[in-house]
Design a protein around this motif. Structure first.
Motif, PDB file in Angstrom:
ATOM      1  N   ILE A  44     -52.783  80.466  -2.874  1.00  0.00           N
ATOM      2  CA  ILE A  44     -51.665  81.411  -2.707  1.00  0.00           C
ATOM      3  C   ILE A  44     -51.505  81.799  -1.244  1.00  0.00           C
ATOM      4  N   ILE A  45     -52.615  82.090  -0.574  1.00  0.00           N
ATOM      5  CA  ILE A  45     -52.550  82.478   0.842  1.00  0.00           C
ATOM      6  C   ILE A  45     -52.040  81.318   1.695  1.00  0.00           C
ATOM      7  N   MET A  46     -52.493  80.099   1.438  1.00  0.00           N
ATOM      8  CA  MET A  46     -52.022  78.956   2.212  1.00  0.00           C
ATOM      9  C   MET A  46     -50.536  78.718   2.001  1.00  0.00           C
ATOM     10  N   TRP A  47     -50.059  78.878   0.757  1.00  0.00           N
ATOM     11  CA  TRP A  47     -48.632  78.691   0.487  1.00  0.00           C
ATOM     12  C   TRP A  47     -47.796  79.767   1.165  1.00  0.00           C
ATOM     13  N   LEU A  48     -48.278  80.999   1.145  1.00  0.00           N
ATOM     14  CA  LEU A  48     -47.548  82.086   1.809  1.00  0.00           C
ATOM     15  C   LEU A  48     -47.544  81.911   3.328  1.00  0.00           C
ATOM     16  N   ILE A  49     -48.659  81.450   3.885  1.00  0.00           N
ATOM     17  CA  ILE A  49     -48.694  81.192   5.330  1.00  0.00           C
ATOM     18  C   ILE A  49     -47.686  80.109   5.705  1.00  0.00           C
ATOM     19  N   TYR A  50     -47.636  79.041   4.909  1.00  0.00           N
ATOM     20  CA  TYR A  50     -46.672  77.973   5.168  1.00  0.00           C
ATOM     21  C   TYR A  50     -45.235  78.476   5.069  1.00  0.00           C
ATOM     22  N   SER A  51     -44.962  79.296   4.054  1.00  0.00           N
ATOM     23  CA  SER A  51     -43.610  79.831   3.887  1.00  0.00           C
ATOM     24  C   SER A  51     -43.226  80.741   5.044  1.00  0.00           C
ATOM     25  N   GLU A  52     -44.140  81.592   5.475  1.00  0.00           N
ATOM     26  CA  GLU A  52     -43.842  82.517   6.565  1.00  0.00           C
ATOM     27  C   GLU A  52     -43.639  81.772   7.883  1.00  0.00           C
ATOM     28  N   VAL A  53     -44.469  80.774   8.150  1.00  0.00           N
ATOM     29  CA  VAL A  53     -44.304  79.996   9.382  1.00  0.00           C
ATOM     30  C   VAL A  53     -42.981  79.232   9.360  1.00  0.00           C
ATOM     31  N   SER A  54     -42.629  78.652   8.202  1.00  0.00           N
ATOM     32  CA  SER A  54     -41.352  77.939   8.087  1.00  0.00           C
ATOM     33  C   SER A  54     -40.183  78.892   8.289  1.00  0.00           C
ATOM     34  N   TYR A  55     -40.287  80.090   7.732  1.00  0.00           N
ATOM     35  CA  TYR A  55     -39.221  81.071   7.906  1.00  0.00           C
ATOM     36  C   TYR A  55     -39.115  81.520   9.363  1.00  0.00           C
ATOM     37  N   TYR A  56     -40.259  81.638  10.025  1.00  0.00           N
ATOM     38  CA  TYR A  56     -40.238  82.055  11.428  1.00  0.00           C
ATOM     39  C   TYR A  56     -39.597  80.985  12.314  1.00  0.00           C
ATOM     40  N   LEU A  57     -39.899  79.723  12.048  1.00  0.00           N
ATOM     41  CA  LEU A  57     -39.299  78.649  12.835  1.00  0.00           C
ATOM     42  C   LEU A  57     -37.853  78.401  12.451  1.00  0.00           C
ATOM     43  N   ASP A  58     -37.476  78.769  11.229  1.00  0.00           N
ATOM     44  CA  ASP A  58     -36.125  78.530  10.716  1.00  0.00           C
ATOM     45  C   ASP A  58     -35.369  79.847  10.670  1.00  0.00           C
ATOM     46  N   SER A  59     -35.195  80.463  11.814  1.00  0.00           N
ATOM     47  CA  SER A  59     -34.657  81.817  11.881  1.00  0.00           C
ATOM     48  C   SER A  59     -33.154  81.828  11.627  1.00  0.00           C
ATOM     49  N   ASN A  60     -32.590  83.036  11.670  1.00  0.00           N
ATOM     50  CA  ASN A  60     -31.171  83.208  11.397  1.00  0.00           C
ATOM     51  C   ASN A  60     -30.325  82.608  12.514  1.00  0.00           C
ATOM     52  N   LEU A  61     -29.185  82.052  12.121  1.00  0.00           N
ATOM     53  CA  LEU A  61     -28.233  81.507  13.083  1.00  0.00           C
ATOM     54  C   LEU A  61     -27.248  82.595  13.495  1.00  0.00           C
ATOM     55  N   VAL A  62     -26.930  82.623  14.775  1.00  0.00           N
ATOM     56  CA  VAL A  62     -26.000  83.604  15.320  1.00  0.00           C
ATOM     57  C   VAL A  62     -24.865  82.855  16.006  1.00  0.00           C
ATOM     58  N   PHE A  63     -23.636  83.227  15.688  1.00  0.00           N
ATOM     59  CA  PHE A  63     -22.453  82.644  16.309  1.00  0.00           C
ATOM     60  C   PHE A  63     -21.794  83.719  17.176  1.00  0.00           C
ATOM     61  N   LYS A  64     -21.652  83.409  18.441  1.00  0.00           N
ATOM     62  CA  LYS A  64     -21.127  84.385  19.386  1.00  0.00           C
ATOM     63  C   LYS A  64     -19.961  83.779  20.154  1.00  0.00           C
ATOM     64  N   PHE A  65     -18.849  84.525  20.208  1.00  0.00           N
ATOM     65  CA  PHE A  65     -17.681  84.089  20.958  1.00  0.00           C
ATOM     66  C   PHE A  65     -17.735  84.674  22.368  1.00  0.00           C
ATOM     67  N   MET A  66     -17.365  83.838  23.347  1.00  0.00           N
ATOM     68  CA  MET A  66     -17.341  84.292  24.735  1.00  0.00           C
ATOM     69  C   MET A  66     -16.306  83.469  25.499  1.00  0.00           C
ATOM     70  N   PRO A  67     -15.783  83.990  26.596  1.00  0.00           N
ATOM     71  CA  PRO A  67     -14.795  83.228  27.376  1.00  0.00           C
ATOM     72  C   PRO A  67     -15.399  81.948  27.940  1.00  0.00           C
ATOM     73  N   ASP A  68     -14.597  80.900  27.944  1.00  0.00           N
ATOM     74  CA  ASP A  68     -15.040  79.619  28.484  1.00  0.00           C
ATOM     75  C   ASP A  68     -14.714  79.595  29.980  1.00  0.00           C
ATOM     76  N   THR A  69     -15.742  79.690  30.797  1.00  0.00           N
ATOM     77  CA  THR A  69     -15.565  79.744  32.246  1.00  0.00           C
ATOM     78  C   THR A  69     -15.972  78.449  32.948  1.00  0.00           C
ATOM     79  N   ASP A  70     -16.383  77.442  32.201  1.00  0.00           N
ATOM     80  CA  ASP A  70     -16.816  76.170  32.789  1.00  0.00           C
ATOM     81  C   ASP A  70     -15.593  75.259  32.917  1.00  0.00           C
ATOM     82  N   MET A  71     -14.914  75.366  34.036  1.00  0.00           N
ATOM     83  CA  MET A  71     -13.688  74.608  34.222  1.00  0.00           C
ATOM     84  C   MET A  71     -13.935  73.188  34.727  1.00  0.00           C
ATOM     85  N   ASP A  72     -15.084  72.938  35.322  1.00  0.00           N
ATOM     86  CA  ASP A  72     -15.380  71.615  35.881  1.00  0.00           C
ATOM     87  C   ASP A  72     -15.979  70.656  34.855  1.00  0.00           C
ATOM     88  N   GLU A  73     -16.220  71.140  33.659  1.00  0.00           N
ATOM     89  CA  GLU A  73     -16.813  70.296  32.622  1.00  0.00           C
ATOM     90  C   GLU A  73     -15.821  69.234  32.165  1.00  0.00           C
TER      91      GLU A  73
END
Length: 387
Positions: A44-73
């Motif tokens: 049980i402890i090994m399974w919970l450790i695996y789940s917690e580590v996977s959750y930590y590496l697979d964190s929430n996704l954040v989408f953020k809007f910002m002005p596009d200032t890279d004109m030379d791209e």
């Protein structure tokens, strides 16, 4: 320099401050029930450790809007389109709002082929069309899975033709990569080869005025930038087949720069949305225009930044330790209850078995030092050992 003048050494003082209890081995009673719970607790402890580590590496996704200032791209466009006309009858060009010469963008390869696909090619194209359509419809319910796991199958290409028909090619495949300025532009395929001028170009299609022009087409790939997990390209897998002559197909594309910074990839790419319009060209009926396929794209003023919001490392470690300690305490409590119930049952149902077990435990105990034993605990023992 500090000196300790007491009778005991410093290490002995430190040992007296040890707050963690140590139980001698002779007072530990190992049972089969305890061993079973120990194994269960470990898994049980090994399974919970695996789940917690996977959750930590697979964190929430954040989408953020910002002005596009890279004109030379630069803007890279990946094209793989098949048109139901021979390559000698059509021309493909691209123009942008800077009026830059089209030779600076690159060149598409023209390949004579047949518009009708083989069974293997048709199956691959149908799979591409179905998957892309499904992802577009179900995007709001599976978007996290797409961004985290990707959809590599959608990026599959159509396999090459193994058998060639016994007739002349009736279609043209236009494919390649163009590097454009990050401004509005127009990629189009029309009848006749193009003639480039200092301020633009013209298509020499006067030879095809009385010739039927079939602009049925199949889009195998149309994307901007590098492929990335989570991005769906709406036009890939699209197919337009018409029986009318001189059709005009228009695709109005809104391109949005997207910066992806996740655990497994960090790239700058683009995604787009599209609206389309099609109509027949007939000057006799007042429907004017130029027959062909037009992809008109424009750049968005805002860009999207996609990144993973990770949990604080200290919080993650504390939560992990609390989970391990909680499981250990709970299983120990359950183990005590089960042993109590078992002993109570044996005391009533089989007292002889319980007596034999106690006798066996007494025999298994190690011999005790006789110098530390007294029959009357109320009488102090004063032992003086000679050196």
């Amino acid at each position: 320099m500090l000196r300790y003048r007491g009778k005991k050494k410093v290490i002995d003082r430190v040992k007296e401050l040890d707050a963690f209890p140590k139980v001698p081995e002779e007072y530990v009673d190992s049972t089969s029930v305890g061993g079973t719970f120990s194994v269960i607790t470990f898994f049980i402890i090994m399974w919970l450790i695996y789940s917690e580590v996977s959750y930590y590496l697979d964190s929430n996704l954040v989408f953020k809007f910002m002005p596009d200032t890279d004109m030379d791209e630069k803007l890279r466009i990946n094209i793989d389109v098949t048109v139901a006309m021979p390559c000698s009858n059509i021309g493909a060009d691209i123009l942008d709002s800077t009026s830059q010469s089209v030779f600076g963008f690159g060149e598409l390869q023209e390949e004579d082929t047949w518009f009708e696909l083989t069974q293997e090619q048709q199956d691959a194209f149908d799979a591409l069309k179905y998957i892309n359509s499904y992802l577009s419809e179900e995007y709001h319910s599976i978007w996290q899975l797409l961004w985290k796991k990707g959809h590599g199958s959608v990026r599959a290409t159509i396999p090459p033709r193994k058998t060639k028909p016994n007739r002349r090619p009736d279609a043209c495949r236009l494919h390649g990569v163009l590097t454009l300025n990050k401004v509005a532009g127009n990629f189009h395929v029309t009848a006749g080869k193009s003639l480039h001028l200092p301020r633009g170009h013209i298509h020499l299609n006067m030879l095809f005025d009385d010739t039927a022009q079939n602009f049925s087409h199949r889009i195998n790939r149309l994307s901007f930038g590098s492929p990335a997990n989570g991005i769906i390209y709406p036009l890939e897998g699209d197919q337009k087949i018409t029986t009318e002559e001189n059709m005009l197909y228009q695709y109005f594309i809104e391109v949005v720069p997207t910066d992806v910074d996740t655990t497994f990839e960090s790239i700058k790419t683009f995604q787009y949305s599209v609206k389309e319009l099609e109509r027949p060209i007939s000057h006799m009926k007042g429907s004017h225009g130029v027959p062909g396929i037009f992809f008109k794209y424009d750049m968005g003023a805002l860009k999207i930044k996609v990144y993973q919001e990770k949990e604080n490392l200290i919080k993650f470690i504390l939560r992990l330790f609390s989970i391990i300690g909680g499981i250990y305490v709970i299983v120990s409590f359950v183990n005590t209850i089960v042993l109590g119930v078992r002993n109570a049952f044996l005391k009533k149902a089989a007292p002889n078995i319980l007596a034999q077990k106690k006798a066996f435990d007494v025999k298994r105990q190690p011999e005790t030092n006789p110098l530390l034993v007294t029959t009357d605990l109320s009488v102090p023992i004063d032992l003086k050992l000679k050196e």
